[in-house]
Design an enzyme around this catalytic site. Structure first.
Site, mmCIF file in Angstrom:
data_model
loop_
_atom_site.group_PDB
_atom_site.id
_atom_site.type_symbol
_atom_site.label_atom_id
_atom_site.label_comp_id
_atom_site.label_asym_id
_atom_site.label_seq_id
_atom_site.Cartn_x
_atom_site.Cartn_y
_atom_site.Cartn_z
ATOM 1 N N ILE A 135 43.757 35.260 49.982
ATOM 2 C CA ILE A 135 44.779 36.189 49.469
ATOM 3 C C ILE A 135 45.664 37.148 49.941
ATOM 4 O O ILE A 135 44.759 38.014 51.129
ATOM 5 C CB ILE A 135 44.108 36.325 48.303
ATOM 6 C CG1 ILE A 135 45.887 36.895 47.079
ATOM 7 C CG2 ILE A 135 43.072 37.524 48.119
ATOM 8 C CD1 ILE A 135 45.325 36.478 45.256
ATOM 9 N N ALA A 169 57.016 45.603 39.101
ATOM 10 C CA ALA A 169 55.557 45.026 38.490
ATOM 11 C C ALA A 169 55.966 43.225 37.789
ATOM 12 O O ALA A 169 54.708 42.384 38.360
ATOM 13 C CB ALA A 169 54.454 45.549 38.033
ATOM 14 N N GLU A 192 36.393 41.070 41.456
ATOM 15 C CA GLU A 192 36.537 41.884 42.532
ATOM 16 C C GLU A 192 35.882 42.853 43.155
ATOM 17 O O GLU A 192 35.008 43.257 44.169
ATOM 18 C CB GLU A 192 38.405 41.431 43.336
ATOM 19 C CG GLU A 192 38.753 41.924 44.409
ATOM 20 C CD GLU A 192 39.599 42.203 45.187
ATOM 21 O OE1 GLU A 192 40.015 42.842 46.245
ATOM 22 O OE2 GLU A 192 40.459 41.806 44.188
#
Length: 387
Positions: free
Chosen positions: A124, A180, A247
């Protein structure tokens, strides 16, 4: 020590199985992988053959439909042994879940089985040369063309599994004017014209982990390769925020496992090493220092196990995960520093596990969002806002 109650007999049987896999397929080669700067591709295929990749994925896509505790065990075992070059975690518990959770049916059917077998290695791409923890500040763009495809331009850096990667989830602005809210995730495959991999980066630690730069120069990405299709276009930042707690908990799990292993290694060392005619472990300073470290790691283990329980119940919030990440990675660096000191001059020699663990620990306070960013996240939940 407080008995851990997270794992069943089946989980512990899996732990034994994965340890045997590490003994056979990783331990004999990891030193050489550190020298070459990446692990051999063959170990990915062997992990897939043994069912050690994408274990939590549904069986229809080649996974085992297992709970996340099996992945927790993998993180613990790899970091406890210092096998930090093995990027199974990012592949199985970051890349694959993005596709499983947000991907279209066609995307899931195409990519997930290949990730489960190790045929494809996933990465990623978030961080950029000028935007690390600040994901809202990324400059990479993917502009829609008349034929419906997207023209991808930009660069990424510090990408784990980047050099081996066959599939990269790329964070890019599909609507640069929207900040964003204009961010999307694109599925970019090895071999797409204009997609180039830079040099493997030489790092302080994690030396066997292939970490590289990625460059995108007018890469034409099909419309079907927007993760989730039109339903998730310009909503990529939401995906990132939803997945970050897991994560960050992965980092905390790894930090505690590595810290406990360092203490265990150091206890064994100070019992054997003699200074002024007696073992180093006989000195009060040594014993008290190790008592302090063990207490702090025990506290961290209990907190991380509680966070894992919350994760399993889908109740782990961003601030709590940030607390776990920042606290345990700070502690990990403290433990490694103290244990190196107790090893004396040998603690500075690369062939000693504690030296490698010291080098590997430092990045834990940086990736997944720096610990300063973690504190910002925590204070915002407390109702405190900076300028």
């Amino acid at each position: 020590m407080i008995e851990r109650t997270l794992f069943s007999a089946d989980h512990e049987a899996f732990r034994d199985s994965f340890r045997r896999f590490m003994d056979k397929e990783i331990a004999p080669f990891h030193d050489a992988w550190e020298e070459q700067g990446y692990i051999d591709r063959a170990v990915w295929n062997k992990a897939g053959e043994n069912g050690f990749l994408c274990m939590a994925m549904p069986e229809q896509y080649g996974g085992a439909g297992a709970d996340l505790l099996y992945s927790v065990i993998q993180f613990e075992e790899l970091w406890a042994r210092g096998f930090t070059g093995v990027g199974f975690g990012l592949h199985s518990e970051i890349v694959a879940p993005y596709i499983e959770r947000y991907g279209t049916d066609a995307q899931k059917a195409h990519y997930l089985p290949r990730l489960a077998t190790g045929e494809m290695i996933g990465a990623i791409a978030m961080s950029e040369p000028a935007a690390g923890s600040d994901l809202q500040g990324i400059k990479t763009t993917a502009i829609r063309q008349a034929d419906g495809s997207y023209l991808l331009n930009g660069s990424k850096t510090f990408i784990t599994n980047g050099w081996h990667a066959d599939l990269v989830i790329v964070v890019a602005k599909t609507d640069p004017s929207a900040g964003a809210k204009g961010t999307s995730l694109l599925l970019v495959e090895r071999g797409m014209p204009g997609f180039e991999k830079g040099k493997r980066l030489k790092k302080l630690g994690l030396k066997a982990q292939d970490t590289s730069e990625l460059f995108f120069n007018d890469v034409r990405v099909p419309a079907d390769n927007i993760l989730g299709g039109d339903a998730w276009k310009n909503r990529g930042f939401i995906c990132l925020m939803e997945q970050l707690p897991w994560e960050r908990l992965q980092i905390a799990i790894s930090a505690v496992a590595a810290s406990q292993a360092a203490i265990d290694t150091t206890v064994a060392y100070v019992k054997d090493r003699k200074v002024f005619g007696q073992p180093v472990g006989n000195y009060q300073n040594t014993r008290y220092k190790l008592a302090e470290l063990q207490t702090e790691v025990q506290v961290a283990q209990v907190f991380v196990d509680k966070c894992t329980e919350l994760l399993m119940q889908d109740k782990l919030d961003t601030a709590t995960a940030s607390m776990a990440k920042y606290w345990t990675s700070d502690l990990q660096c403290k433990v490694m520093d103290e244990c190196v000191q107790l090893h004396g001059g040998y603690g500075y020699m690369w062939e000693y596990p504690i030296t490698r663990a010291y080098a590997d620990a430092r990045v834990q306070r940086i990736y997944g969002g720096t610990n300063e960013i973690m504190k910002e996240v925590i204070t915002r939940q407390m109702g405190l806002h900076g300028r």
